[in-house]
Write a protein that holds these residues in place. Structure first.
Motif, PDB file in Angstrom:
ATOM      1  N   PHE A   1       0.831  -1.208   0.000  1.00  0.00           N
ATOM      2  CA  PHE A   1       0.000   0.000   0.000  1.00  0.00           C
ATOM      3  C   PHE A   1       0.869   1.263   0.000  1.00  0.00           C
ATOM      4  N   LEU A   2       1.886   1.296   0.841  1.00  0.00           N
ATOM      5  CA  LEU A   2       2.746   2.475   0.914  1.00  0.00           C
ATOM      6  C   LEU A   2       3.608   2.606  -0.341  1.00  0.00           C
ATOM      7  N   ALA A   3       3.965   1.481  -0.950  1.00  0.00           N
ATOM      8  CA  ALA A   3       4.715   1.549  -2.208  1.00  0.00           C
ATOM      9  C   ALA A   3       3.873   2.195  -3.305  1.00  0.00           C
TER      10      ALA A   3
ATOM     11  N   LEU B   1      -3.487  -9.835 -12.884  1.00  0.00           N
ATOM     12  CA  LEU B   1      -3.211 -11.219 -12.488  1.00  0.00           C
ATOM     13  C   LEU B   1      -1.881 -11.333 -11.750  1.00  0.00           C
ATOM     14  N   ALA B   2      -0.874 -10.555 -12.195  1.00  0.00           N
ATOM     15  CA  ALA B   2       0.414 -10.562 -11.495  1.00  0.00           C
ATOM     16  C   ALA B   2       0.255 -10.042 -10.068  1.00  0.00           C
ATOM     17  N   GLY B   3      -0.566  -8.995  -9.888  1.00  0.00           N
ATOM     18  CA  GLY B   3      -0.822  -8.470  -8.550  1.00  0.00           C
ATOM     19  C   GLY B   3      -1.511  -9.490  -7.658  1.00  0.00           C
ATOM     20  N   LEU B   4      -2.458 -10.225  -8.214  1.00  0.00           N
ATOM     21  CA  LEU B   4      -3.140 -11.269  -7.433  1.00  0.00           C
ATOM     22  C   LEU B   4      -2.176 -12.399  -7.079  1.00  0.00           C
ATOM     23  N   ALA B   5      -1.293 -12.764  -8.029  1.00  0.00           N
ATOM     24  CA  ALA B   5      -0.301 -13.810  -7.737  1.00  0.00           C
ATOM     25  C   ALA B   5       0.657 -13.361  -6.639  1.00  0.00           C
ATOM     26  N   LEU B   6       1.035 -12.086  -6.658  1.00  0.00           N
ATOM     27  CA  LEU B   6       1.916 -11.563  -5.609  1.00  0.00           C
ATOM     28  C   LEU B   6       1.207 -11.589  -4.258  1.00  0.00           C
ATOM     29  N   ALA B   7      -0.092 -11.275  -4.251  1.00  0.00           N
ATOM     30  CA  ALA B   7      -0.861 -11.329  -3.004  1.00  0.00           C
ATOM     31  C   ALA B   7      -0.931 -12.758  -2.470  1.00  0.00           C
ATOM     32  N   VAL B   8      -1.114 -13.729  -3.378  1.00  0.00           N
ATOM     33  CA  VAL B   8      -1.136 -15.132  -2.952  1.00  0.00           C
ATOM     34  C   VAL B   8       0.229 -15.530  -2.383  1.00  0.00           C
ATOM     35  N   HIS B   9       1.304 -15.060  -3.015  1.00  0.00           N
ATOM     36  CA  HIS B   9       2.653 -15.363  -2.510  1.00  0.00           C
ATOM     37  C   HIS B   9       2.835 -14.831  -1.091  1.00  0.00           C
ATOM     38  N   PHE B  10       2.525 -13.551  -0.875  1.00  0.00           N
ATOM     39  CA  PHE B  10       2.665 -12.979   0.462  1.00  0.00           C
ATOM     40  C   PHE B  10       1.709 -13.641   1.453  1.00  0.00           C
ATOM     41  N   GLY B  11       0.483 -13.920   0.981  1.00  0.00           N
ATOM     42  CA  GLY B  11      -0.544 -14.437   1.869  1.00  0.00           C
ATOM     43  C   GLY B  11      -0.369 -15.894   2.254  1.00  0.00           C
TER      44      GLY B  11
ATOM     45  N   VAL C   1       7.225   1.549 -14.150  1.00  0.00           N
ATOM     46  CA  VAL C   1       6.379   2.313 -13.228  1.00  0.00           C
ATOM     47  C   VAL C   1       4.918   1.921 -13.384  1.00  0.00           C
ATOM     48  N   GLY C   2       4.447   1.812 -14.629  1.00  0.00           N
ATOM     49  CA  GLY C   2       3.047   1.448 -14.852  1.00  0.00           C
ATOM     50  C   GLY C   2       2.727   0.060 -14.336  1.00  0.00           C
ATOM     51  N   TYR C   3       3.604  -0.897 -14.635  1.00  0.00           N
ATOM     52  CA  TYR C   3       3.368  -2.274 -14.212  1.00  0.00           C
ATOM     53  C   TYR C   3       3.380  -2.408 -12.693  1.00  0.00           C
ATOM     54  N   THR C   4       4.420  -1.863 -12.049  1.00  0.00           N
ATOM     55  CA  THR C   4       4.531  -2.028 -10.603  1.00  0.00           C
ATOM     56  C   THR C   4       3.418  -1.299  -9.858  1.00  0.00           C
ATOM     57  N   THR C   5       2.988  -0.149 -10.360  1.00  0.00           N
ATOM     58  CA  THR C   5       1.894   0.576  -9.693  1.00  0.00           C
ATOM     59  C   THR C   5       0.617  -0.248  -9.694  1.00  0.00           C
ATOM     60  N   ILE C   6       0.271  -0.804 -10.847  1.00  0.00           N
ATOM     61  CA  ILE C   6      -0.944  -1.623 -10.931  1.00  0.00           C
ATOM     62  C   ILE C   6      -0.787  -2.896 -10.112  1.00  0.00           C
ATOM     63  N   CYS C   7       0.361  -3.549 -10.252  1.00  0.00           N
ATOM     64  CA  CYS C   7       0.595  -4.828  -9.567  1.00  0.00           C
ATOM     65  C   CYS C   7       0.537  -4.656  -8.053  1.00  0.00           C
TER      66      CYS C   7
ATOM     67  N   VAL D   1      -3.107  -3.785  -6.846  1.00  0.00           N
ATOM     68  CA  VAL D   1      -3.993  -4.952  -6.794  1.00  0.00           C
ATOM     69  C   VAL D   1      -3.617  -5.851  -5.621  1.00  0.00           C
ATOM     70  N   CYS D   2      -2.311  -6.038  -5.412  1.00  0.00           N
ATOM     71  CA  CYS D   2      -1.851  -6.869  -4.293  1.00  0.00           C
ATOM     72  C   CYS D   2      -2.309  -6.279  -2.964  1.00  0.00           C
ATOM     73  N   ALA D   3      -2.141  -4.958  -2.781  1.00  0.00           N
ATOM     74  CA  ALA D   3      -2.556  -4.314  -1.531  1.00  0.00           C
ATOM     75  C   ALA D   3      -4.056  -4.451  -1.312  1.00  0.00           C
ATOM     76  N   ALA D   4      -4.852  -4.268  -2.374  1.00  0.00           N
ATOM     77  CA  ALA D   4      -6.308  -4.377  -2.245  1.00  0.00           C
ATOM     78  C   ALA D   4      -6.724  -5.789  -1.845  1.00  0.00           C
TER      79      ALA D   4
END
Length: 366
Positions: free
Chosen positions: A50-52, A85-95, A191-197, A200-203
């Motif tokens: 979220f802070l990123a 989808l990459a953001g959701l995969a990152l959320a699954v990794h952290f979660g 910048v565009g990719y990481t912001t979206i990713c 989505v992960c934070a949400a």
């Protein structure tokens, strides 16, 4: 349906090498900072993403407005979908991985999550890419070395088995996250990719935290400083630099390089927390480094062969398959008849400073 084939890699440029070096040092700070922070693992994962986004968002909206408009349009829906989808995969990794360390031992959780390169190699095979024998040998050496170095002690209780399964899921999710990033980074800026990713992960993590009643505040000052350290280090300088390097370095190689987090974290814990590495772990670290060296050598050999091979004329693709405007990565073969771009905008071409080898994927009709 046009299918995106991940690009053949050319020689790795010094900027990508520097980005990977910074990323390895940055992600190595993650484990010591998480151990230092007095907060739930899922809450830490939410705040670091979220802070990123809070840091990247204003920059992205100021510099990449046209890119976001294109992603929201019809031509950009596929790329936007990959980012989500990459953001959701990152959320699954952290979660999965971070809570796994609370159910099983940290050593076991680490040993299982570092199987990521194996899953990355299988994903590459599923995409129709054959890895060299050197790549598989290097992956095997690196994974065995990482498991040896952390001294995994697998448990047999129900709680430990649940933690083991979560750690394996974390490794799989990390492989999916990296593979999606490799594909979308051929057309979308860092910048565009990481912001979206990260957004989505934070949400996704916020929903999980609220549903599970995870405490998101009330921490002491030292914990907040540790979270900020994770944002600046592991997130912005770590994951983001790895995402940047995906332009020129394959997802499989990036996954193997991620394993260097283990010795990096051990050295930082030694210097900062006074945790002296075990002597028995040194052979494992040597195997890990040897495996990384073998994979990088295989990548270099493959790049040299790709550079000397004749490049076929790209097949035409529908206009909607072209890249997004104002993207950061350099696109090869850009021109009036390129399958990458469709009609070429002004300022592009084989000799334009905005083009370069080795960054874009190839669209093929099927």
């Amino acid at each position: 349906m046009p299918v995106v084939v991940p690009p053949a890699r050319t020689s790795i440029d010094p900027l990508s090498i520097g980005a990977v070096a910074v990323a390895i040092v940055a992600v190595s700070s993650s484990a010591p900072l998480i151990a230092f922070a007095a907060a739930p693992a899922l809450a830490i994962a939410f705040w670091r993403n979220f802070l990123a986004v809070g840091v990247l968002g204003p920059v992205a909206l100021f510099r990449r407005r046209a890119e976001f408009r294109a992603l929201a349009g019809r031509a950009g829906r596929r790329d936007a979908g990959y980012c989500v989808l990459a953001g959701l995969a990152l959320a699954v990794h952290f979660g999965t991985w971070m809570p796994s360390a609370q159910l099983t031992s940290v050593a076991t959780a680490t040993a299982l999550v570092v199987t990521q390169p194996v899953w990355q190699g299988l994903i590459a095979l599923g995409q129709g890419r054959r890895l060299s024998v050197l790549a598989w040998v290097g992956i095997g050496l690196a994974v065995v070395g990482a498991i040896w170095a952390v001294g995994a002690d697998f448990g047999v209780s129900g709680r430990a088995v649940a933690g083991d399964l979560l750690a394996v899921a974390g490794g799989m999710a990390a492989a999916v996250y990296t593979a999606l990033g490799e594909r979308v980074r051929s057309t979308v800026s860092t910048v565009g990719y990481t912001t979206i990713c990260y957004g989505v992960c934070a949400a996704a993590l916020l929903v999980v935290c609220l549903a599970g009643g995870v405490r998101l505040g009330g921490y002491d000052l030292h914990t907040w400083l540790a979270v900020l350290g994770l944002v600046v280090g592991a997130q912005l300088l770590g994951h983001s630099m790895f995402n940047y390097a995906l332009r020129r370095i394959s997802a499989t190689t990036i996954s193997v390089l991620f394993l260097l987090e283990a010795p990096g974290a051990a050295l930082l814990a030694w210097a900062w927390l006074g945790q002296v590495p075990r002597t028995a772990a040194l052979p494992g670290l040597a195997l890990l480094l040897a495996g990384v060296a073998v994979v990088l050598h295989g990548e270099s050999c493959t790049a040299r062969r790709s550079g000397t091979a004749a490049q076929p004329e790209p097949l035409p693709a529908p206009p909607e398959a072209g890249p997004l405007p104002e993207t950061e990565p350099h696109m090869p073969n850009a021109g009036p008849h390129s399958a990458e771009t469709g009609p070429a905008p002004a300022g592009t071409g084989p000799h334009s400073p905005n083009t370069g080898p080795g960054a874009g994927g190839t669209y093929r009709t099927g």
